[in-house]
Design a protein around this motif. Structure first.
Motif, mmCIF file in Angstrom:
data_model
loop_
_atom_site.group_PDB
_atom_site.id
_atom_site.type_symbol
_atom_site.label_atom_id
_atom_site.label_comp_id
_atom_site.label_asym_id
_atom_site.label_seq_id
_atom_site.Cartn_x
_atom_site.Cartn_y
_atom_site.Cartn_z
ATOM 1 N N ASN A 110 -0.672 3.862 -1.093
ATOM 2 C CA ASN A 110 -0.010 4.314 0.205
ATOM 3 C C ASN A 110 -0.160 2.955 1.127
ATOM 4 O O ASN A 110 -1.362 2.569 1.701
ATOM 5 N N ILE A 111 0.832 2.127 1.296
ATOM 6 C CA ILE A 111 0.653 0.929 2.026
ATOM 7 C C ILE A 111 1.216 0.994 3.508
ATOM 8 O O ILE A 111 1.165 0.039 4.411
ATOM 9 N N GLN A 112 1.252 2.361 3.999
ATOM 10 C CA GLN A 112 1.650 2.273 5.493
ATOM 11 C C GLN A 112 2.708 1.666 6.210
ATOM 12 O O GLN A 112 2.576 0.823 7.075
ATOM 13 N N SER A 113 3.727 1.690 5.286
ATOM 14 C CA SER A 113 5.096 0.839 5.723
ATOM 15 C C SER A 113 4.670 -0.662 5.970
ATOM 16 O O SER A 113 5.390 -1.353 6.714
ATOM 17 N N GLY A 114 3.657 -1.266 5.227
ATOM 18 C CA GLY A 114 3.341 -2.625 5.348
ATOM 19 C C GLY A 114 2.689 -3.175 6.723
ATOM 20 O O GLY A 114 2.655 -4.225 7.117
#
Length: 278
Positions: free
Chosen positions: A31-35
């Motif tokens: 899960n990249i948290q929207s970068g």
């Protein structure tokens, strides 16, 4: 918003595949948290692990938050995992938001299935791709269940939907993603009826994937799950600070396909093998 699906092949040199035995597969869920912590940092983590397939959650395409960038294409270019797909569930900040797959294998038969969600809640989806792994078709599924706290009943409905869909698939199956629930919760137990929790199978289930503030223990809510066609080899939680989740990396071995059973016609004489003749 109707679900959207975009895919492509990034024109970059393919990432070198680390030497692995036939049937060996390394996968990652992240899960990249929207970068928000920087896509370069996310890409560094992926490159260092050398996975064959990555399931990503909270991924933006064309949003103002992502400065108009296609985060899937960018990560594909940075990692050399040239085959990519984005499964949009909703629009946020003027762009598509959802989950994604990166792969060193071509992604075929791409599909997504909207999950049941309460009225007014953020839409959720189940993504599906078929990969050719050493000449054998493998189904890879990815998802991100409805957020916690609360919403436990909704996650149960989503897990039931996923379980019913996977039960119809005769291929070897993997499910990866942020399930937003604990290992012994009802939604995860429902999925374990037909899939192995790879971290538990490799005795690595004591490591959390979602760090909590202060002195609270980390939660384990991110999973790699595999059907019985896979032998779990190892699992690692990478304690890196590029997102609010830690990625999970799993090594698996795809067991050889069972030889087809040949049934002799009624009344036929049994076959005589060379060994029997001797």
């Amino acid at each position: 918003m109707r679900p959207t699906l975009s895919s492509g092949t990034t024109p970059v040199a393919a990432a070198p595949r680390p030497a692995r035995d036939a049937g060996a597969l390394r996968v990652m869920t992240f899960n990249i948290q929207s970068g928000l912590g920087g896509l370069e940092g996310v890409a560094d983590v992926i490159r260092q692990e050398g996975p064959d397939v990555v399931a990503l959650q909270e991924v933006d395409v064309g949003s103002t938050r992502a400065h108009g960038e296609d985060q899937v294409e960018r990560l594909s270019a940075l990692t050399g995992l040239k085959y990519r797909a984005h499964f949009g569930t909703t629009r946020l900040y003027g762009g598509a938001y959802g989950i994604a797959l990166l792969s060193r294998y071509p992604l075929a038969s791409l599909a997504q299935y909207p999950l049941p969600t309460p009225k007014g809640a953020e839409p959720r989806t189940l993504a599906h791709a078929v990969l050719d792994v050493d000449g054998r078709e493998v189904s890879v599924y990815a998802t991100h269940l409805i957020r916690r706290p609360f919403n436990g009943a909704a996650r149960v409905r989503q897990s039931v939907f996923i379980s019913q869909l996977l039960a119809k698939d005769s291929r070897p199956r993997l499910l990866m993603g942020d399930l937003n629930d604990d290992p012994d919760s009802r939604p995860v137990r429902l999925l374990r009826r037909q899939l192995q929790d790879v971290a538990r199978a490799t005795r690595s289930d004591g490591k959390g994937t979602y760090p909590m503030p202060l002195f609270l223990p980390s939660l384990r809510i991110d999973y790699v799950m595999a059907c019985g066609a896979f032998t779990p080899v190892s699992t690692r939680v990478l304690r890196v600070g590029v997102s609010d989740h830690y990625p999970v990396v799993a090594d698996l071995r795809l067991q050889p396909a069972a030889a087809p059973v040949v049934v002799a016609p009624a009344g036929a004489a049994p076959a005589v093998t060379a060994a029997a003749e001797r």
